[in-house]
Motif scaffolding. Structure first.
Motif, PDB file in Angstrom:
ATOM      1  N   CYS A  62       0.789  -1.494  -0.028  1.00 31.17           N
ATOM      2  CA  CYS A  62      -0.015   0.027   0.045  1.00 31.17           C
ATOM      3  C   CYS A  62       0.762   1.141  -0.032  1.00 31.17           C
ATOM      4  N   SER A  63       0.289   2.449   0.002  1.00 27.60           N
ATOM      5  CA  SER A  63       1.148   3.547   0.100  1.00 27.60           C
ATOM      6  C   SER A  63       1.454   3.857   1.518  1.00 27.60           C
ATOM      7  N   ALA A  64       2.541   4.730   1.831  1.00 24.66           N
ATOM      8  CA  ALA A  64       2.685   5.115   3.054  1.00 24.66           C
ATOM      9  C   ALA A  64       1.503   5.941   4.092  1.00 24.66           C
ATOM     10  N   GLU A  65       0.878   6.779   2.956  1.00 20.06           N
ATOM     11  CA  GLU A  65      -0.339   7.494   3.695  1.00 20.06           C
ATOM     12  C   GLU A  65      -1.451   6.254   4.127  1.00 20.06           C
ATOM     13  N   GLU A  66      -1.378   5.456   3.368  1.00 10.50           N
ATOM     14  CA  GLU A  66      -2.599   4.292   3.737  1.00 10.50           C
ATOM     15  C   GLU A  66      -1.922   3.492   5.019  1.00 10.50           C
ATOM     16  N   ALA A  67      -0.615   3.365   5.003  1.00 11.10           N
ATOM     17  CA  ALA A  67      -0.213   2.596   6.003  1.00 11.10           C
ATOM     18  C   ALA A  67      -0.085   3.406   7.587  1.00 11.10           C
TER      19      ALA A  67
ATOM     20  N   ALA B 121       3.375 -13.216   8.104  1.00 12.37           N
ATOM     21  CA  ALA B 121       2.404 -13.457   9.246  1.00 12.37           C
ATOM     22  C   ALA B 121       2.379 -12.441  10.270  1.00 12.37           C
ATOM     23  N   LEU B 122       3.598 -11.696  10.621  1.00 10.77           N
ATOM     24  CA  LEU B 122       3.567 -10.503  11.639  1.00 10.77           C
ATOM     25  C   LEU B 122       3.419  -9.296  10.866  1.00 10.77           C
ATOM     26  N   VAL B 123       3.369  -9.199   9.429  1.00  8.58           N
ATOM     27  CA  VAL B 123       3.418  -7.921   8.748  1.00  8.58           C
ATOM     28  C   VAL B 123       2.098  -7.504   8.314  1.00  8.58           C
ATOM     29  N   ASP B 124       1.762  -6.357   8.639  1.00 10.06           N
ATOM     30  CA  ASP B 124       0.377  -6.101   8.129  1.00 10.06           C
ATOM     31  C   ASP B 124       0.325  -5.299   6.828  1.00 10.06           C
ATOM     32  N   LYS B 125       1.366  -4.039   6.693  1.00  6.22           N
ATOM     33  CA  LYS B 125       1.388  -3.490   5.367  1.00  6.22           C
ATOM     34  C   LYS B 125       2.765  -3.380   4.918  1.00  6.22           C
ATOM     35  N   VAL B 126       3.016  -3.245   3.660  1.00  7.32           N
ATOM     36  CA  VAL B 126       4.444  -3.061   3.079  1.00  7.32           C
ATOM     37  C   VAL B 126       4.579  -1.957   2.108  1.00  7.32           C
ATOM     38  N   VAL B 127       5.289  -0.994   2.363  1.00  5.12           N
ATOM     39  CA  VAL B 127       5.368   0.305   1.783  1.00  5.12           C
ATOM     40  C   VAL B 127       6.614   0.301   0.789  1.00  5.12           C
ATOM     41  N   LEU B 128       6.503   0.707  -0.560  1.00  4.95           N
ATOM     42  CA  LEU B 128       7.772   0.663  -1.435  1.00  4.95           C
ATOM     43  C   LEU B 128       8.486   2.131  -1.297  1.00  4.95           C
ATOM     44  N   ALA B 129       9.647   2.254  -0.781  1.00  5.69           N
ATOM     45  CA  ALA B 129      10.234   3.426  -0.676  1.00  5.69           C
ATOM     46  C   ALA B 129      11.185   4.042  -1.502  1.00  5.69           C
ATOM     47  N   PRO B 130      11.098   5.219  -2.235  1.00  7.15           N
ATOM     48  CA  PRO B 130      12.047   5.550  -3.226  1.00  7.15           C
ATOM     49  C   PRO B 130      13.598   5.530  -2.617  1.00  7.15           C
ATOM     50  N   PRO B 131      14.535   5.497  -3.442  1.00  5.53           N
ATOM     51  CA  PRO B 131      15.698   5.648  -3.125  1.00  5.53           C
ATOM     52  C   PRO B 131      16.248   6.461  -2.140  1.00  5.53           C
ATOM     53  N   GLU B 132      15.697   7.752  -2.505  1.00  6.99           N
ATOM     54  CA  GLU B 132      16.099   8.763  -1.705  1.00  6.99           C
ATOM     55  C   GLU B 132      15.691   8.740  -0.105  1.00  6.99           C
TER      56      GLU B 132
ATOM     57  N   SER C 201       0.448  -7.640  20.531  1.00  4.61           N
ATOM     58  CA  SER C 201      -0.366  -6.505  21.320  1.00  4.61           C
ATOM     59  C   SER C 201      -1.662  -5.942  20.616  1.00  4.61           C
ATOM     60  N   GLY C 202      -1.907  -6.737  19.608  1.00  6.32           N
ATOM     61  CA  GLY C 202      -3.176  -6.058  18.847  1.00  6.32           C
ATOM     62  C   GLY C 202      -2.994  -5.183  17.978  1.00  6.32           C
ATOM     63  N   GLY C 203      -1.616  -4.661  17.843  1.00  5.42           N
ATOM     64  CA  GLY C 203      -0.998  -3.624  17.032  1.00  5.42           C
ATOM     65  C   GLY C 203      -0.700  -3.619  15.712  1.00  5.42           C
ATOM     66  N   VAL C 204      -0.202  -2.876  14.968  1.00  2.00           N
ATOM     67  CA  VAL C 204       0.216  -2.825  13.443  1.00  2.00           C
ATOM     68  C   VAL C 204       1.593  -3.036  13.435  1.00  2.00           C
ATOM     69  N   VAL C 205       1.972  -3.613  12.373  1.00  2.00           N
ATOM     70  CA  VAL C 205       3.572  -3.590  11.765  1.00  2.00           C
ATOM     71  C   VAL C 205       3.561  -3.134  10.445  1.00  2.00           C
ATOM     72  N   LEU C 206       4.099  -2.253  10.170  1.00  2.00           N
ATOM     73  CA  LEU C 206       4.174  -1.521   8.842  1.00  2.00           C
ATOM     74  C   LEU C 206       5.848  -1.685   8.608  1.00  2.00           C
ATOM     75  N   VAL C 207       6.026  -2.105   7.472  1.00  2.00           N
ATOM     76  CA  VAL C 207       7.508  -2.184   6.999  1.00  2.00           C
ATOM     77  C   VAL C 207       7.639  -1.401   5.504  1.00  2.00           C
ATOM     78  N   GLN C 208       8.808  -0.585   5.501  1.00  2.00           N
ATOM     79  CA  GLN C 208       9.191  -0.135   4.186  1.00  2.00           C
ATOM     80  C   GLN C 208      10.127  -0.815   3.496  1.00  2.00           C
ATOM     81  N   VAL C 209      10.323  -0.901   2.359  1.00  2.00           N
ATOM     82  CA  VAL C 209      11.357  -1.890   1.495  1.00  2.00           C
ATOM     83  C   VAL C 209      11.537  -0.928   0.216  1.00  2.00           C
ATOM     84  N   GLU C 210      12.786  -1.608  -0.259  1.00  2.00           N
ATOM     85  CA  GLU C 210      13.355  -0.924  -1.487  1.00  2.00           C
ATOM     86  C   GLU C 210      12.697  -1.690  -2.756  1.00  2.00           C
TER      87      GLU C 210
END
Length: 561
Positions: free
Chosen positions: A47-52, A276-287, A249-258
């Motif tokens: 998803c997008s960073a804003e959605e995450a 199984a632990l990750v809720d959302k993945v965000v694609l990060a620009p190189p910068e 804890s019932g929380g959210v796990v958000l991860v950015q990757v390249e």
């Protein structure tokens, strides 16, 4: 119509096509089924960073990845700050980290340093987040500074639903509740550190938060199910425990990757964070995906992808830093010695190992390590601190701290800022500046041999070496040997028969327990050639050390070779 599948398709296509610049992407389009058929039901976690960051609720504890300058989830931190500025939400978060990640100029953790966004914090070290330290000074947040390793284990205990670590680490230092309990300002009233007894042992219980509601993490590659590999990361850090803590804890796990790949394309042994632990993945620009905030891109010698030639490391110039590093280097006095080096002045010891190993027969078999989890190689400095060039192995921070706590370190070299007559050392808190203790307490209380290293005075000190003699050209304005330290980061009472040295450019001291004495004392044991004890040493100390038999510092230190 739900726009998210289309957005994810655009993100994947941008990544696969090399960011839209016309160059071929790192993966073929055929590797991603989402790109093959937009009509396939979207079950990916991309998803997008804003959605995450929209998933982060008010009031929860949040734990971000990162260590000094490494592994910063910069896109997610920026997006969270932007959401707060646009909507005023989320509010009243707590933040917990072993060490802040940032560049000390606003990047990294300092994106969250905004009143209303955060109202409480637990940290081991925050030297790269001056915005947060300002909030602590101005009483805008509740704040506790605990040993870095303790914070790492607190996060692990949240994951396991344990009440928090019980340990000897921290006894008689400023984190002991009989001192300050780690509290940093008047707003912070609650005790989260407690003295407990187990049999005849006195220990400290560090109370863990009941839940961590969000983890902001980063890796290198994600598949569509959220499995994350770390092949270009310099360190693993505590990211697996952070993910487990938020998940349990019932929380959210958000991860950015390249980069993002199809399902079932990552080898299971390369996956560090299971999907199984990750809720959302965000694609990060190189910068926004620098390996370290020191410079853009990736240094493969930090991640283990390549090995860099050690002859490319330049020797230290002949100055006070080299003198101190050389004398500490001589304390590597056994085969297969395992060493920890602190930030700042101790980093010079790593350079000596790389450039002067022929002068010490034990240097060839030494293993340099960092509390962040790097074994072997040459530890990085500055914003690379915690990582290592040419490491032999990388392990999670919590595991390294377990090993350290069991006295696995043969020799540690740590910085010093203040020393008093009882052998107490302060490196964590000064007027207007409170970066925190970092791993100093974890390491200094458990290592078999301890070297505190630093200049004898600070603020304008200038020295020169002439004909093998040390000359003080200009004395430092600020005394380091003081009547009483501002804060006990190391308690002299915890020597417990170990060798503890204080190494400066002009003199070496050790902590001893004199016969009939009530506690440890600082003894002067060596002075540099050319140094007058009365004029250059005692005249600049607020107390008189024990003086019995003073030897010259080794002459080889003051030779230009």
């Amino acid at each position: 119509m739900d726009p998210r599948p289309g957005l994810r398709l655009q993100l994947l296509q941008r990544h696969l096509n090399g960011g839209g610049g016309g160059e071929a992407g790192p993966l073929r389009l055929a590797h991603c089924r989402a790109a093959d058929n937009a009509a396939v039901p979207d079950t990916s976690k991309v998803c997008s960073a804003e959605e995450a960051v929209a998933l982060i609720p008010d009031g929860v504890w949040l734990t971000p990845a990162g260590f000094v300058g490494s592994s910063c989830p910069e896109l997610l931190l920026n997006a969270l700050r932007q959401r707060f500025e646009a909507t005023g939400s989320p509010r009243n978060l707590g933040v917990i980290w072993a060490a802040s990640v940032g560049d000390s100029k606003g990047r990294g953790c300092d994106q969250l340093a905004a009143p209303g966004l955060v109202n409480r914090m637990i940290y081991g070290w925050s030297g790269t987040a001056p915005g947060f330290l300002k909030m602590v000074r101005e009483n805008e947040v509740e704040a506790w500074n605990l040993p870095l390793g303790v914070v790492s284990h607190v996060i692990r205990d949240v994951a396991a639903h344990r009440p928090g670590p019980v340990t000897h680490v921290g006894l008689h230092t400023f984190v002991d509740p009989r001192e300050k309990g780690g509290r940093l300002n008047s707003r912070t009233q609650r005790d989260i550190v407690h003295v407990v007894k187990m049999g005849s042992r006195e220990l400290l219980w560090f109370e863990a938060p009941q839940a961590i509601g969000c983890a902001l993490l980063r890796g290198t590659t994600a598949d569509l199910d959220g499995n994350i590999s770390f092949e270009r990361e310099a360190l693993y850090l505590d990211q697996l425990n952070q993910a487990m803590a938020a998940r349990n804890s019932g929380g959210v796990v958000l991860v950015q990757v390249e980069r993002i790949v199809d399902r079932n394309t990552l080898h299971p042994k390369s996956v560090h964070l299971p999907g199984a632990l990750v809720d959302k993945v965000v694609l990060a620009p190189p910068e926004l995906q620098w390996q370290t905030l020191r410079e853009p891109g990736n240094d493969g010698s930090l991640s283990g992808e390549i090995r860099t030639p050690l002859h490319s490391i330049a020797p230290l110039p002949m100055d006070e830093r080299r003198i101190i590093a050389h004398r500490a280097f001589m304390e590597i006095d056994r085969p297969n010695c395992l060493v920890n080096l602190g930030v700042g002045m101790p980093e010079g010891v790593a350079v000596m190992v790389a450039t002067h190993s022929k002068q010490n027969p034990y240097a060839a078999s030494v293993t340099l390590s960092t509390e962040a989890g790097a074994w072997g190689g040459i530890p990085g400095g500055g914003l690379r601190f915690g990582s290592s060039h040419n490491p032999a192995c990388l392990t999670p921070t919590a595991s390294m701290i377990d090993f350290y706590n069991g006295s696995g370190v043969d020799l540690c070299c740590l910085g010093l800022a203040e020393v008093d007559a009882a052998g107490n050392v302060n490196v964590s808190n000064f007027p207007g500046r409170m970066p925190g203790c970092g791993g100093f307490i974890d390491i200094s209380q458990t290592s078999k041999k301890v070297c505190f290293v630093g200049t004898f005075a600070s603020g304008g000190l200038k020295v020169a070496v002439e004909g093998g003699q040390l000359r003080i050209r200009q004395e430092g304005r600020n005394r380091k040997f003081t009547a009483a330290v501002n804060e006990k980061t190391f308690a002299g009472s915890t020597v417990n028969g170990r060798t503890v040295l204080i190494i400066t450019e002009r003199a070496v001291f050790r902590l001893v327990k004199p016969q009939g004495g009530s506690g440890p004392a600082v003894e002067l044991i060596e002075v540099a050639p050319g140094i007058d004890i009365e004029r250059d040493v005692l005249a600049h100390m607020a107390f008189r050390p024990l003086i019995r038999s003073v030897k010259p510092m080794p002459a080889a230190i003051f030779q230009p070779c």
